[in-house]
Design an enzyme around this catalytic site. Structure first.
Site, PDB file in Angstrom:
ATOM      1  N   CYS A 291       0.849  -1.184   0.000  1.00 34.09           N
ATOM      2  CA  CYS A 291       0.000   0.000   0.000  1.00 34.09           C
ATOM      3  C   CYS A 291       0.887   1.237   0.000  1.00 34.09           C
ATOM      4  O   CYS A 291       1.899   1.291   0.687  1.00 34.09           O
ATOM      5  CB  CYS A 291      -0.941   0.093   1.194  1.00 34.09           C
ATOM      6  SG  CYS A 291      -2.075  -1.268   1.343  1.00 34.09           S
TER       7      CYS A 291
ATOM      8  N   ARG B  17       3.844  -0.286  -4.847  1.00 31.82           N
ATOM      9  CA  ARG B  17       3.598  -0.842  -3.510  1.00 31.82           C
ATOM     10  C   ARG B  17       2.284  -1.621  -3.431  1.00 31.82           C
ATOM     11  O   ARG B  17       1.990  -2.242  -2.403  1.00 31.82           O
ATOM     12  CB  ARG B  17       3.575   0.283  -2.469  1.00 31.82           C
ATOM     13  CG  ARG B  17       4.849   1.089  -2.423  1.00 31.82           C
ATOM     14  CD  ARG B  17       4.729   2.196  -1.409  1.00 31.82           C
ATOM     15  NE  ARG B  17       4.647   1.679  -0.068  1.00 31.82           N
ATOM     16  CZ  ARG B  17       5.672   1.406   0.708  1.00 31.82           C
ATOM     17  NH1 ARG B  17       6.896   1.601   0.263  1.00 31.82           N
ATOM     18  NH2 ARG B  17       5.507   0.935   1.920  1.00 31.82           N
TER      19      ARG B  17
ATOM     20  N   TRP C 289      -2.786  -2.755  -1.642  1.00 33.00           N
ATOM     21  CA  TRP C 289      -2.486  -4.174  -1.833  1.00 33.00           C
ATOM     22  C   TRP C 289      -3.281  -4.886  -0.748  1.00 33.00           C
ATOM     23  O   TRP C 289      -2.995  -4.759   0.444  1.00 33.00           O
ATOM     24  CB  TRP C 289      -0.995  -4.422  -1.662  1.00 33.00           C
ATOM     25  CG  TRP C 289      -0.576  -5.827  -1.995  1.00 33.00           C
ATOM     26  CD1 TRP C 289      -0.214  -6.300  -3.215  1.00 33.00           C
ATOM     27  CD2 TRP C 289      -0.456  -6.926  -1.095  1.00 33.00           C
ATOM     28  NE1 TRP C 289       0.112  -7.635  -3.129  1.00 33.00           N
ATOM     29  CE2 TRP C 289      -0.025  -8.048  -1.830  1.00 33.00           C
ATOM     30  CE3 TRP C 289      -0.687  -7.077   0.278  1.00 33.00           C
ATOM     31  CZ2 TRP C 289       0.193  -9.294  -1.264  1.00 33.00           C
ATOM     32  CZ3 TRP C 289      -0.481  -8.321   0.853  1.00 33.00           C
ATOM     33  CH2 TRP C 289      -0.038  -9.415   0.089  1.00 33.00           C
TER      34      TRP C 289
ATOM     35  N   ASN D 104      -1.451   1.923   5.723  1.00 35.42           N
ATOM     36  CA  ASN D 104      -0.579   0.869   5.177  1.00 35.42           C
ATOM     37  C   ASN D 104      -0.137   0.027   6.364  1.00 35.42           C
ATOM     38  O   ASN D 104       0.470   0.556   7.295  1.00 35.42           O
ATOM     39  CB  ASN D 104       0.627   1.530   4.492  1.00 35.42           C
ATOM     40  CG  ASN D 104       1.766   0.555   4.231  1.00 35.42           C
ATOM     41  OD1 ASN D 104       1.534  -0.623   4.038  1.00 35.42           O
ATOM     42  ND2 ASN D 104       2.982   1.047   4.232  1.00 35.42           N
ATOM     43  N   GLY D 105      -0.483  -1.244   6.359  1.00 34.43           N
ATOM     44  CA  GLY D 105      -0.107  -2.112   7.484  1.00 34.43           C
ATOM     45  C   GLY D 105      -1.262  -3.033   7.838  1.00 34.43           C
ATOM     46  O   GLY D 105      -2.182  -3.233   7.035  1.00 34.43           O
TER      47      GLY D 105
ATOM     48  N   GLU E  85      17.131 -17.507  -8.821  1.00 37.63           N
ATOM     49  CA  GLU E  85      16.712 -16.153  -9.174  1.00 37.63           C
ATOM     50  C   GLU E  85      16.116 -16.113 -10.585  1.00 37.63           C
ATOM     51  O   GLU E  85      15.112 -15.437 -10.822  1.00 37.63           O
ATOM     52  CB  GLU E  85      17.920 -15.200  -9.039  1.00 37.63           C
ATOM     53  CG  GLU E  85      17.673 -13.761  -9.433  1.00 37.63           C
ATOM     54  CD  GLU E  85      16.589 -13.039  -8.651  1.00 37.63           C
ATOM     55  OE1 GLU E  85      16.085 -13.582  -7.656  1.00 37.63           O
ATOM     56  OE2 GLU E  85      16.220 -11.933  -9.064  1.00 37.63           O
TER      57      GLU E  85
ATOM     58  N   LYS F  64      12.308 -14.901 -11.412  1.00 38.25           N
ATOM     59  CA  LYS F  64      11.991 -13.820 -12.369  1.00 38.25           C
ATOM     60  C   LYS F  64      10.910 -14.284 -13.342  1.00 38.25           C
ATOM     61  O   LYS F  64       9.978 -13.563 -13.628  1.00 38.25           O
ATOM     62  CB  LYS F  64      13.227 -13.393 -13.183  1.00 38.25           C
ATOM     63  CG  LYS F  64      14.296 -12.584 -12.487  1.00 38.25           C
ATOM     64  CD  LYS F  64      13.888 -11.195 -12.083  1.00 38.25           C
ATOM     65  CE  LYS F  64      13.224 -11.155 -10.774  1.00 38.25           C
ATOM     66  NZ  LYS F  64      13.858 -10.982  -9.548  1.00 38.25           N
TER      67      LYS F  64
ATOM     68  N   GLU G 156       7.416 -14.756 -11.526  1.00 36.34           N
ATOM     69  CA  GLU G 156       6.727 -13.576 -10.994  1.00 36.34           C
ATOM     70  C   GLU G 156       6.204 -12.635 -12.070  1.00 36.34           C
ATOM     71  O   GLU G 156       5.181 -12.000 -11.865  1.00 36.34           O
ATOM     72  CB  GLU G 156       7.556 -12.838  -9.931  1.00 36.34           C
ATOM     73  CG  GLU G 156       8.828 -12.202 -10.377  1.00 36.34           C
ATOM     74  CD  GLU G 156       9.643 -11.608  -9.220  1.00 36.34           C
ATOM     75  OE1 GLU G 156       9.123 -11.360  -8.129  1.00 36.34           O
ATOM     76  OE2 GLU G 156      10.853 -11.384  -9.433  1.00 36.34           O
TER      77      GLU G 156
ATOM     78  N   HIS H  22      17.090 -36.242  -8.681  1.00 34.73           N
ATOM     79  CA  HIS H  22      16.317 -36.684  -7.515  1.00 34.73           C
ATOM     80  C   HIS H  22      14.860 -36.233  -7.615  1.00 34.73           C
ATOM     81  O   HIS H  22      14.190 -36.084  -6.594  1.00 34.73           O
ATOM     82  CB  HIS H  22      16.966 -36.158  -6.233  1.00 34.73           C
ATOM     83  CG  HIS H  22      18.349 -36.699  -6.028  1.00 34.73           C
ATOM     84  ND1 HIS H  22      18.586 -38.015  -5.724  1.00 34.73           N
ATOM     85  CD2 HIS H  22      19.561 -36.116  -6.134  1.00 34.73           C
ATOM     86  CE1 HIS H  22      19.893 -38.215  -5.621  1.00 34.73           C
ATOM     87  NE2 HIS H  22      20.504 -37.078  -5.877  1.00 34.73           N
TER      88      HIS H  22
ATOM     89  N   LYS I 160       6.030  -4.471  -4.354  1.00 37.02           N
ATOM     90  CA  LYS I 160       7.476  -4.377  -4.231  1.00 37.02           C
ATOM     91  C   LYS I 160       7.943  -4.322  -2.782  1.00 37.02           C
ATOM     92  O   LYS I 160       8.980  -4.849  -2.427  1.00 37.02           O
ATOM     93  CB  LYS I 160       7.971  -3.149  -4.983  1.00 37.02           C
ATOM     94  CG  LYS I 160       9.477  -3.117  -5.047  1.00 37.02           C
ATOM     95  CD  LYS I 160       9.975  -2.458  -6.275  1.00 37.02           C
ATOM     96  CE  LYS I 160      11.453  -2.661  -6.447  1.00 37.02           C
ATOM     97  NZ  LYS I 160      11.798  -4.042  -6.805  1.00 37.02           N
TER      98      LYS I 160
HETATM   99  C1  G6P Z   1       8.997  -8.547  -2.736  1.00 38.29           C
HETATM  100  C2  G6P Z   1       9.536  -8.008  -4.048  1.00 38.29           C
HETATM  101  C3  G6P Z   1      10.837  -8.704  -4.397  1.00 38.29           C
HETATM  102  C4  G6P Z   1      11.835  -8.564  -3.267  1.00 38.29           C
HETATM  103  C5  G6P Z   1      11.256  -9.032  -1.932  1.00 38.29           C
HETATM  104  C6  G6P Z   1      12.142  -8.627  -0.763  1.00 38.29           C
HETATM  105  O1  G6P Z   1       8.606  -9.859  -2.891  1.00 38.29           O
HETATM  106  O2  G6P Z   1       8.584  -8.200  -5.084  1.00 38.29           O
HETATM  107  O3  G6P Z   1      11.379  -8.136  -5.577  1.00 38.29           O
HETATM  108  O4  G6P Z   1      12.975  -9.294  -3.551  1.00 38.29           O
HETATM  109  O5  G6P Z   1       9.980  -8.420  -1.701  1.00 38.29           O
HETATM  110  O6  G6P Z   1      12.141  -7.236  -0.683  1.00 38.29           O
HETATM  111  P1  G6P Z   1      13.329  -6.380  -0.104  1.00 38.29           P
HETATM  112  O7  G6P Z   1      12.880  -4.957  -0.307  1.00 38.29           O
HETATM  113  O8  G6P Z   1      13.435  -6.727   1.353  1.00 38.29           O
HETATM  114  O9  G6P Z   1      14.554  -6.697  -0.850  1.00 38.29           O
END
Ligand code: G6P
Length: 614
Positions: A2, A27, A74, A100-101, A487, A491, A494, A510, A609
């Protein structure tokens, strides 16, 4: 999660709020709303959808007012719909609030307020807070700031809030606990509030970061006053922002993610600047200098993070163990915080976070701090909560990352971890002088090599086109390349919603090998060095089962070229530095597949994010 914005000043609030919401949309983006105060009372406009949907929704409505606030959501409590969108308004219609929270004890408070005759319209925890503030204001006859203060003393949870009351059109109250809030102070007495500095920077560079438990009271003509929820006055500490507006624009790219991928030669360079000194042959991390001794003596390092930052932490484990010979454990912050981990004063905990606001990472830090560990932060957002609660740290200098899928933050985190491991390794004497100097020079050359990888984009887009309709994908790597495989898979899933799994290449037999058939693309990081021969055998195992292999290999490698269906070459580099290069084609593949599938790359569904809820 949010995003919240607020404004009070001489200008019309609405354009400032909408612009701010666009900046904060990373956010959360399932609904949005604004509340404006003008001579005719409180006007709230809100709807399900993105900020652009809100803009359409308000066409033709009264948007006048020099005080207002906005929210992009969100969803946590209650589905995304018009009613659950913020701002929420008390049943009297006087008070509006954005949040937000999460208010954890909302159910108990709601029940009590319902008994007292309050009517609830939404499913949210937030509505409880606005009703509570209104109830206290009326029943105890106190002013708005005091009603907010008393209400916050009754709630359990995390919040960043802004509150307006139509009976006090010259007053705006904001407060925070565990969710971020920044206040901008303009030259002409205007005040701006936001979840982060991005909506503020184009108006003023002077900001105050609100601390946990603080309440800001902004009164027209009188400025900003801060007190805490125990009713003690606090002096606002004004800081100057170093952010630049251009960093928040797409700069000619179709998406922020693509821009951020292409920024990596610069962001990696910036994260090394002033730290790696080739002439003197040294690494200096000013932020952790006072803790060098502790690193030198450390028996163990714990690394905590979430998502991509956790993957960077895994690379950190390989780096620190290889170069500094310190045992490292990498923990998901969310697991660490709830399992009574063994941590004590001898431990160093490295907390990695792009945003510096991730709730689980913050909680993990508090736990480890409480047990006496030394906490070192690796954050990207200057002044963020994690950067402030850690004992020391090194910022990554990636610049603002807006695309929800993290790219340049990852390589900046890995760069800082590499510098850290080199510095500690040198101090501990666990790395030979010649290897140290070679790695320094090689690290210095990484930005140029990344540029070279980026020049392969046309070929990568061609491969993306072939595999864009895949429903599953496997990513394999060993050693330093194992975290990169994780990673790469993250990517893809997501942003393009293709199911993808990252695995240590040897683990394939395995389980995942059962999935391999001619439909399955398998991305293999098979660079020279380390376990190269073993990975080549893994490629053969995939090919024997008719899987399609897309290999990331070292320039000029004909063995892999002959085996794989496609190869993407990257420049040669020592093993510890390969992640900084091999992750780039995987980022680009995911980006192009997502674009070809028509996905919203910068704002993937259900994600946000900055994850400020646990
Ligand atoms: C969310 C974001 C990711 C990020 C993760 C951790 O899931 O979409 O891109 O890696 O949070 O966030 P941070 O700000 O702690 O790196």
């Amino acid at each position: 999660m949010c995003g919240i914005v607020g404004y009070m000043g001489d200008q019309q609030a609405y354009p400032i709020l909408i612009n701010g919401l666009h900046r904060l949309e990373y956010r959360g983006y399932d609904s949005a709303g604004v509340a404006l105060l003008n001579g005719h009372g409180l006007h709230v406009h809100k709807c399900q959808g993105k900020v652009s949907d809100l803009e359409k929704h308000v066409e033709g409505r009264d948007l006048g007012g020099t005080v207002g606030m906005g929210h992009t959501r969100w969803a946590t409590h209650g589905p995304p719909n018009d009613i659950n969108a913020h701002p929420h308004v008390s049943s009297s219609g006087d008070i509006a609030l954005i949040h937000n929270g999460i208010i954890e004890n909302y159910a108990a408070i709601k029940e009590e307020l319902a008994h007292r005759g309050h009517l609830f319209r939404s499913d949210t925890d937030t509505e409880v807070l606005v009703q509570l503030i209104d109830d206290i204001r009326r029943s105890e006859g106190v002013d708005l700031p005091e009603a907010v203060r008393l209400a916050l003393n009754s709630v359990v949870g995390a919040y960043a809030i802004v509150v307006l009351d139509q009976r006090d059109p010259n007053l705006m109250v904001a407060a925070r606990k565990s969710s971020p809030l920044v206040i901008g102070i303009g030259e002409h007495g205007d005040h701006f509030i936001a979840s982060d500095a991005t909506p503020i920077v184009e108006h003023t560079k002077n900001v105050v970061y609100l601390e946990d438990g603080e309440i800001a009271v902004i009164e027209r003509g009188k400025g900003l006053k801060i007190r805490n929820i125990k009713n003690q006055d606090k002096t606002p500490f004004i800081q100057e922002l170093e952010m630049h507006l251009e960093a928040l624009e797409k700069g000619g790219y179709d998406h922020f993610m693509l821009k951020e991928i292409h920024e990596q030669p610069r962001s990696i360079r910036d994260s090394m600047r002033g730290r790696l000194n080739l002439v003197k042959g040294e690494v200096v991390l000013g932020g952790i200098k006072d803790h060098e001794e502790k690193f030198v003596k450390a028996k163990r390092i714990l690394i905590v993070g979430c998502g991509t930052s956790w993957h960077a932490g895994l690379v950190g484990e390989y780096l620190l163990e290889d170069l500094a010979r310190i045992s490292v454990e990498v923990e998901y912050a969310s697991e660490f915080r709830y399992r009574d981990p063994i941590v004590d004063e001898d431990d160093i905990v490295i907390a990695i976070s792009q945003s510096g606001e991730t709730a689980d990472t913050l909680a993990a830090i508090e736990l480890a701090k409480g047990r006496g560990a030394t906490i070192i932060g690796i954050c990207n957002v200057v002044g963020s909560s994690i950067a402030r609660v850690t004992h020391a740290g090194s910022y990554t200098h990636a610049g603002p990352e807006i695309g929800v899928a993290s790219t340049k933050a990852f390589t900046a985190q890995v760069t800082v971890l590499t510098l850290m491991a080199l510095m500690i390794g040198q101090k501990r004497g666990t790395i030979t002088g010649s290897r140290f100097f070679r790695l320094l020079n090689e690290l210095d050359a990484v930005p140029e090599k990344v540029e070279k990888v980026l020049r392969n984009e046309a070929q990568i887009r061609y491969i993306a086109d072939i595999y864009k309709d895949a429903t599953n994908a496997l990513y394999l790597g060993r050693g330093f390349s194992f975290p990169v495989a994780l990673e790469g898979a993250l990517k893809l899933k997501e942003i393009s919603y293709v199911h993808a799994e990252g695995y240590p290449a040897a683990e394939m037999k395995h389980g995942p090998i059962a999935l391999i058939d001619e439909e399955m693309p398998v991305f293999v990081i098979a660079t020279k060095g380390g376990s190269y021969e073993k990975v080549v055998s893994n490629i053969q195992e995939v090919k024997a089962r008719k899987g399609k292999v897309i290999a990331i290999c070292t320039e000029g490698d004909t063995v892999v070229r002959d085996l794989a269906d496609h190869v993407i070459e990257i420049p040669d580099a020592p093993d510890p530095l390969v992640p900084l290069l091999s992750v780039i084609p995987l980022q680009l593949i995911s980006y192009h597949i997502a674009v070809m599938r028509g996905c919203n790359v910068d704002q993937p569904r259900n994600l946000a994010k900055s994850v400020t809820v646990e």
